[in-house]
Design a protein around this motif. Sequence first.
Motif, PDB file in Angstrom:
ATOM      1  N   ASP A 190       0.944  -1.071   0.045  1.00  0.00           N
ATOM      2  CA  ASP A 190      -0.026   0.005   0.021  1.00  0.00           C
ATOM      3  C   ASP A 190       0.842   1.450   0.035  1.00  0.00           C
ATOM      4  O   ASP A 190       0.659   2.326  -0.716  1.00  0.00           O
ATOM      5  CB  ASP A 190      -0.940   0.071   1.232  1.00  0.00           C
ATOM      6  CG  ASP A 190      -1.871   0.898   1.182  1.00  0.00           C
ATOM      7  OD1 ASP A 190      -2.791   0.836   0.389  1.00  0.00           O
ATOM      8  OD2 ASP A 190      -1.979   1.629   2.220  1.00  0.00           O
ATOM      9  N   ASP A 191       1.919   1.314   0.850  1.00  0.00           N
ATOM     10  CA  ASP A 191       2.950   2.139   0.836  1.00  0.00           C
ATOM     11  C   ASP A 191       3.799   2.379  -0.147  1.00  0.00           C
ATOM     12  O   ASP A 191       4.021   3.778  -0.822  1.00  0.00           O
ATOM     13  CB  ASP A 191       3.970   2.016   1.792  1.00  0.00           C
ATOM     14  CG  ASP A 191       3.074   2.061   3.440  1.00  0.00           C
ATOM     15  OD1 ASP A 191       2.025   2.558   3.335  1.00  0.00           O
ATOM     16  OD2 ASP A 191       3.789   1.811   4.684  1.00  0.00           O
ATOM     17  N   LEU A 192       3.904   1.380  -1.096  1.00  0.00           N
ATOM     18  CA  LEU A 192       4.749   1.480  -2.317  1.00  0.00           C
ATOM     19  C   LEU A 192       3.702   2.311  -3.333  1.00  0.00           C
ATOM     20  O   LEU A 192       4.299   2.882  -4.330  1.00  0.00           O
ATOM     21  CB  LEU A 192       5.014  -0.003  -2.878  1.00  0.00           C
ATOM     22  CG  LEU A 192       6.227  -0.490  -2.131  1.00  0.00           C
ATOM     23  CD1 LEU A 192       6.623  -1.848  -2.738  1.00  0.00           C
ATOM     24  CD2 LEU A 192       7.675   0.435  -2.981  1.00  0.00           C
ATOM     25  N   LEU A 193       2.287   1.648  -3.498  1.00  0.00           N
ATOM     26  CA  LEU A 193       1.467   2.119  -4.330  1.00  0.00           C
ATOM     27  C   LEU A 193       1.293   3.713  -4.411  1.00  0.00           C
ATOM     28  O   LEU A 193       1.017   4.300  -5.341  1.00  0.00           O
ATOM     29  CB  LEU A 193       0.340   1.592  -4.023  1.00  0.00           C
ATOM     30  CG  LEU A 193       0.235  -0.192  -4.483  1.00  0.00           C
ATOM     31  CD1 LEU A 193      -1.203  -0.554  -4.149  1.00  0.00           C
ATOM     32  CD2 LEU A 193       0.530  -0.275  -6.141  1.00  0.00           C
ATOM     33  N   ASP A 194       1.556   4.311  -3.136  1.00  0.00           N
ATOM     34  CA  ASP A 194       1.320   5.736  -3.132  1.00  0.00           C
ATOM     35  C   ASP A 194       2.356   6.491  -3.718  1.00  0.00           C
ATOM     36  O   ASP A 194       2.256   7.499  -4.220  1.00  0.00           O
ATOM     37  CB  ASP A 194       1.600   5.949  -1.362  1.00  0.00           C
ATOM     38  CG  ASP A 194       1.099   7.491  -1.185  1.00  0.00           C
ATOM     39  OD1 ASP A 194      -0.212   7.864  -1.290  1.00  0.00           O
ATOM     40  OD2 ASP A 194       1.931   8.052  -1.011  1.00  0.00           O
ATOM     41  N   ILE A 195       3.570   5.685  -4.125  1.00  0.00           N
ATOM     42  CA  ILE A 195       4.683   6.422  -4.623  1.00  0.00           C
ATOM     43  C   ILE A 195       4.604   5.959  -6.066  1.00  0.00           C
ATOM     44  O   ILE A 195       4.748   6.727  -7.043  1.00  0.00           O
ATOM     45  CB  ILE A 195       6.003   5.886  -4.072  1.00  0.00           C
ATOM     46  CG1 ILE A 195       6.166   6.135  -2.726  1.00  0.00           C
ATOM     47  CG2 ILE A 195       7.201   6.376  -5.033  1.00  0.00           C
ATOM     48  CD1 ILE A 195       7.106   5.425  -1.954  1.00  0.00           C
ATOM     49  N   THR A 196       4.270   4.732  -6.467  1.00  0.00           N
ATOM     50  CA  THR A 196       4.352   4.497  -8.236  1.00  0.00           C
ATOM     51  C   THR A 196       3.064   4.505  -8.887  1.00  0.00           C
ATOM     52  O   THR A 196       3.333   4.362 -10.056  1.00  0.00           O
ATOM     53  CB  THR A 196       4.701   2.815  -8.035  1.00  0.00           C
ATOM     54  OG1 THR A 196       3.604   2.108  -7.454  1.00  0.00           O
ATOM     55  CG2 THR A 196       6.289   2.533  -7.223  1.00  0.00           C
ATOM     56  N   VAL A 197       1.829   4.615  -8.171  1.00  0.00           N
ATOM     57  CA  VAL A 197       0.596   4.411  -8.928  1.00  0.00           C
ATOM     58  C   VAL A 197       0.166   6.103  -9.145  1.00  0.00           C
ATOM     59  O   VAL A 197       0.271   6.917  -8.255  1.00  0.00           O
ATOM     60  CB  VAL A 197      -0.372   3.776  -8.432  1.00  0.00           C
ATOM     61  CG1 VAL A 197      -1.848   3.781  -9.267  1.00  0.00           C
ATOM     62  CG2 VAL A 197       0.002   2.198  -8.383  1.00  0.00           C
ATOM     63  N   ASP A 198      -0.319   6.430 -10.532  1.00  0.00           N
ATOM     64  CA  ASP A 198      -0.625   7.667 -10.674  1.00  0.00           C
ATOM     65  C   ASP A 198      -2.134   7.964  -9.995  1.00  0.00           C
ATOM     66  O   ASP A 198      -2.714   7.166  -9.715  1.00  0.00           O
ATOM     67  CB  ASP A 198      -0.741   8.027 -12.222  1.00  0.00           C
ATOM     68  CG  ASP A 198      -1.957   7.116 -12.534  1.00  0.00           C
ATOM     69  OD1 ASP A 198      -3.285   7.750 -12.837  1.00  0.00           O
ATOM     70  OD2 ASP A 198      -1.777   6.128 -12.839  1.00  0.00           O
ATOM     71  N   ALA A 199      -2.189   9.458  -9.642  1.00  0.00           N
ATOM     72  CA  ALA A 199      -3.397   9.557  -8.728  1.00  0.00           C
ATOM     73  C   ALA A 199      -4.660   8.972  -9.219  1.00  0.00           C
ATOM     74  O   ALA A 199      -5.578   8.588  -8.365  1.00  0.00           O
ATOM     75  CB  ALA A 199      -3.337  11.261  -8.683  1.00  0.00           C
ATOM     76  N   LYS A 200      -4.700   9.290 -10.580  1.00  0.00           N
ATOM     77  CA  LYS A 200      -6.037   8.687 -11.123  1.00  0.00           C
ATOM     78  C   LYS A 200      -6.596   7.286 -10.669  1.00  0.00           C
ATOM     79  O   LYS A 200      -7.443   6.919 -10.280  1.00  0.00           O
ATOM     80  CB  LYS A 200      -6.305   9.118 -12.314  1.00  0.00           C
ATOM     81  CG  LYS A 200      -7.631   9.346 -13.099  1.00  0.00           C
ATOM     82  CD  LYS A 200      -7.731   9.950 -14.354  1.00  0.00           C
ATOM     83  CE  LYS A 200      -8.943   9.467 -15.044  1.00  0.00           C
ATOM     84  NZ  LYS A 200      -8.826   8.950 -16.383  1.00  0.00           N
TER      85      LYS A 200
END
Length: 298
Positions: A190-200
């Motif tokens: 979850d913490d990684l996704l906050d960095i790697t995935v675009d906001a949309k």
Amino acid sequence: MLNAVERKIEQFITELDDKEVISLYAKLPHGKRLRAKLILKIAGSSLAVVKTAAIVEMIHAASLLHDDVIDDAYTRRSQPSLNALYGNKTAIMLGDILYSKGFLELNNISIEVAKMVSNAVVQLSLGELKDVSLSKKFNTDKEIYLKMIYQKTASLMEASAGAAALLADKETQSYMRYGKNLGMAFQMIDDLLDITVDAKTLGKPALHDFVEGKTTLPYIYLYETMNERDKHTLKSLHGKILSESESLWIKKAMHSSGVLQKSYAEAKVLIEEAIVLMNKKGEKSLSSIAMAMIEREF
Ligand code: FPP
Ligand code: MG
């Protein structure tokens, strides 16, 4: 089987006999019901098991209602959060109603299950407080981060698996270890996704954690790899609203330093251990749940 859990939650809510609560609950997106899934897969679908799964999901939903207020989060699961729609007061009170009804129902299961679940709720509250306190400064201590995510996220998954093992008369230790590892890996990803995935795609602003002051595992590792100048720059951006170019600088540094892979690999070790544990017990569907978690794109 998950349907039976949904119906049980609806029944518990209906019993509150309050139109406003019934209509607010109907507006909450359900999520993956991961904790209920674990409980059902470990313990089957007797009434006590379905009730326990419903209670745990109500407590989890309550904790997210409070968490969105604490984190100033206006989206949850790509939809406006309840605090965004109705304000903090309503979100906090719906959370209080859901978890206190959950606790009331917990009394009807067994003392052991009640102890297991309520201890986890103490831990999750302590973890959330630690998360808030840690976000006031740039935390560079990995052990502190790991303890915080254990309390905030893994404790309830550990207790879900443990409670299910108790209900099914199975030994609790390896199931609790499985739940704990799953929870730790879930939060790390979850913490990684906050960095790697675009906001949309994420359904919330990118790098929201860092803006909120949270230095999750990739930030801790990134800081370790940086020279003094970059360390200083990274620290100066902590807890602030980031410009486009500042976000880009952080994201580029994350990608080029290999810290994303390093963090992911750490989550993977936990998942692999969980899979080995469950394979030994012949619990193939629990192994599959763990496998699916690590296969999430990051
Ligand atoms: C999400 O973390 C937060 C949690 C898993 C726990 C929240 C716990 C409390 C608010 C304690 C109070 C408990 C009850 C039962 C009312 P996150 O912000 O890292 O994850 P997110 O990205 O999903 O918001
Ligand atoms: Mg949050």
